[in-house]
Design a protein around this motif. Structure first.
Motif, PDB file in Angstrom:
ATOM      1  N   GLY A  13      23.486  16.299  -7.613  1.00 17.47           N
ATOM      2  CA  GLY A  13      23.350  17.026  -8.876  1.00 17.47           C
ATOM      3  C   GLY A  13      24.621  17.010  -9.699  1.00 17.47           C
ATOM      4  N   THR A  50      27.054  19.198  -9.680  1.00 15.77           N
ATOM      5  CA  THR A  50      27.594  20.497 -10.098  1.00 15.77           C
ATOM      6  C   THR A  50      28.972  20.763  -9.506  1.00 15.77           C
ATOM      7  OG1 THR A  50      26.370  21.590  -8.328  1.00 15.77           O
ATOM      8  CG2 THR A  50      25.331  21.513 -10.500  1.00 15.77           C
ATOM      9  N   SER A  82      19.976  10.110  -7.857  1.00 12.94           N
ATOM     10  CA  SER A  82      18.911  10.772  -8.612  1.00 12.94           C
ATOM     11  C   SER A  82      17.645   9.925  -8.744  1.00 12.94           C
ATOM     12  CB  SER A  82      19.408  11.167 -10.006  1.00 12.94           C
ATOM     13  OG  SER A  82      19.783  10.020 -10.749  1.00 12.94           O
ATOM     14  N   THR A 113      18.347  15.648  -2.029  1.00 13.81           N
ATOM     15  CA  THR A 113      18.332  15.718  -3.490  1.00 13.81           C
ATOM     16  C   THR A 113      17.455  16.845  -4.030  1.00 13.81           C
ATOM     17  OG1 THR A 113      16.599  14.016  -3.419  1.00 13.81           O
ATOM     18  CG2 THR A 113      18.860  13.274  -3.881  1.00 13.81           C
ATOM     19  N   THR A 143      16.587  20.187  -5.472  1.00  8.86           N
ATOM     20  CA  THR A 143      17.399  21.166  -6.192  1.00  8.86           C
ATOM     21  C   THR A 143      17.070  22.577  -5.716  1.00  8.86           C
ATOM     22  OG1 THR A 143      15.828  21.474  -7.997  1.00  8.86           O
ATOM     23  CG2 THR A 143      17.428  19.675  -8.225  1.00  8.86           C
ATOM     24  N   LYS A 194      20.859  26.690 -15.223  1.00 11.74           N
ATOM     25  CA  LYS A 194      21.350  25.317 -15.363  1.00 11.74           C
ATOM     26  C   LYS A 194      21.840  24.779 -14.021  1.00 11.74           C
ATOM     27  CE  LYS A 194      24.028  26.746 -18.690  1.00 11.74           C
ATOM     28  NZ  LYS A 194      25.067  26.800 -19.753  1.00 11.74           N
ATOM     29  N   ASN A 208      18.896  24.143 -11.584  1.00 14.64           N
ATOM     30  CA  ASN A 208      18.108  22.946 -11.858  1.00 14.64           C
ATOM     31  C   ASN A 208      18.871  21.647 -11.604  1.00 14.64           C
ATOM     32  OD1 ASN A 208      15.285  23.509 -13.086  1.00 14.64           O
ATOM     33  ND2 ASN A 208      16.604  25.064 -14.014  1.00 14.64           N
ATOM     34  N   MET A 209      20.139  21.730 -11.244  1.00  5.30           N
ATOM     35  CA  MET A 209      20.922  20.532 -10.951  1.00  5.30           C
ATOM     36  C   MET A 209      21.493  20.524  -9.540  1.00  5.30           C
ATOM     37  SD  MET A 209      20.647  18.556 -13.532  1.00  5.30           S
ATOM     38  CE  MET A 209      21.868  17.330 -13.052  1.00  5.30           C
ATOM     39  N   THR A 254      22.009  20.620  -5.663  1.00  8.71           N
ATOM     40  CA  THR A 254      21.101  20.166  -4.616  1.00  8.71           C
ATOM     41  C   THR A 254      21.427  20.805  -3.266  1.00  8.71           C
ATOM     42  OG1 THR A 254      22.518  18.275  -4.055  1.00  8.71           O
ATOM     43  CG2 THR A 254      20.826  17.937  -5.773  1.00  8.71           C
TER      44      THR A 254
END
Length: 274
Positions: free
Chosen positions: A27, A29, A46, A66, A68, A99, A102-103, A105
């Motif tokens: 992700g 992040t 991804s 992967t 999320t 945010k 949703n990114m 993992t």
């Protein structure tokens, strides 16, 4: 964060030799949250198309690296298992915006190996097993409780990939109890303790994370007395393994871990007597 040392992003579906300065990109992040001067190329996962969460015929649950946090949370709402509430409790322990949800993992949280990683807490408590894939395609399995070996340290060879984490059906059938403590109302976990009680043999597992540099999972064939639980935790965590950072001193983390573990022991054993 602009990673100005990264010269290339490669699609993981197109194999190429692993080289120094490579890193898997899930992700992102964490990768994009601070400078990574040692990186030269990111290998993007991804597009792999792995099913985020799937239930196998034997009742076990496989979570893709992967997957999320948002996907895991949604799946857990429909999960028919006594341990289902634990998923949302650990997802909420992120205290992150939509945010990030949703990114970020599951695999990224495990591979960062941070003591407060709530996906480490979840999968270690439910006796999860990591599937690791080497660059030559060979695989090996490691229990989550053994995968994270210290703060930011994990049992992961150079170029090795965390493919998924599998939670056994028996763990999903357990009753669970969750406790979390932080120095702040909306702060990072300073101690996170999870208990699971097996309805088949009445065994109890207590998993301590966030307070320690690595997940500590203790299994008891029958629920122990308060003193025995305390002794077991203190024996399993060496003096230097109580985590120390701005989010809590080791003494406070130890105190909270022992207190929360006793609360969990009482909650699960009192339910058992009813």
């Amino acid at each position: 964060m602009d990673l100005n040392t990264v010269a290339e992003i490669r699609d993981a579906r197109r194999p190429a030799p692993w080289r120094p300065g490579d890193a898997w990109l899930g992700g992102g992040t964490y990768l994009f949250s601070e400078p990574q001067p040692h990186l030269r190329r990111l290998v993007d996962l991804s597009g792999m198309g792995w099913t985020p969460v799937q239930r196998h015929p034997d009742g076990s649950l496989e979570i893709a690296a992967t997957c999320t946090i948002a996907q895991l949370s949604r799946h857990a709402r429909d999960l028919l298992a006594p341990a289902a509430p634990l998923f949302e409790q650990c997802c909420r322990a992120f205290l992150a915006s939509f945010k990030i949800w949703n990114m970020a993992t599951v695999g990224g949280n495990l591979c960062n190996g941070l003591p407060a990683g709530p996906m480490i807490s979840l999968t270690a408590a439910l006796d999860g097993t990591c599937l690791l894939i080497a660059q030559d395609g060979s695989g090996r399995r490691v229990r989550v409780a053994d995968f994270v070996v210290g703060a930011g340290r994990k049992d992961l060879a150079e170029g090795e990939l965390l493919r998924s984490v599998t939670l056994p059906a028996r763990a999903l059938a357990c009753r669970t109890a969750f406790r979390q403590a932080s120095l702040y109302g909306l702060g990072r976990s300073g101690a996170l303790v999870i208990g699971t009680l097996d309805p088949v043999d009445h065994s109890l597992a207590v998993t301590v994370t966030a307070a320690t540099v690595r997940p500590v999972r203790l299994w008891f064939p029958l629920p122990p007395a308060a003193g025995a639980l305390r002794t077991a935790i203190e024996g399993a965590v060496a003096g230097g393994e109580w985590f120390d950072d701005i989010h809590g001193l080791p003494e406070w983390r130890r105190h909270m871990a022992l207190r929360l573990a006793e609360e969990i022991r009482r909650e699960l054993t009192e339910e058992e007597r009813r």
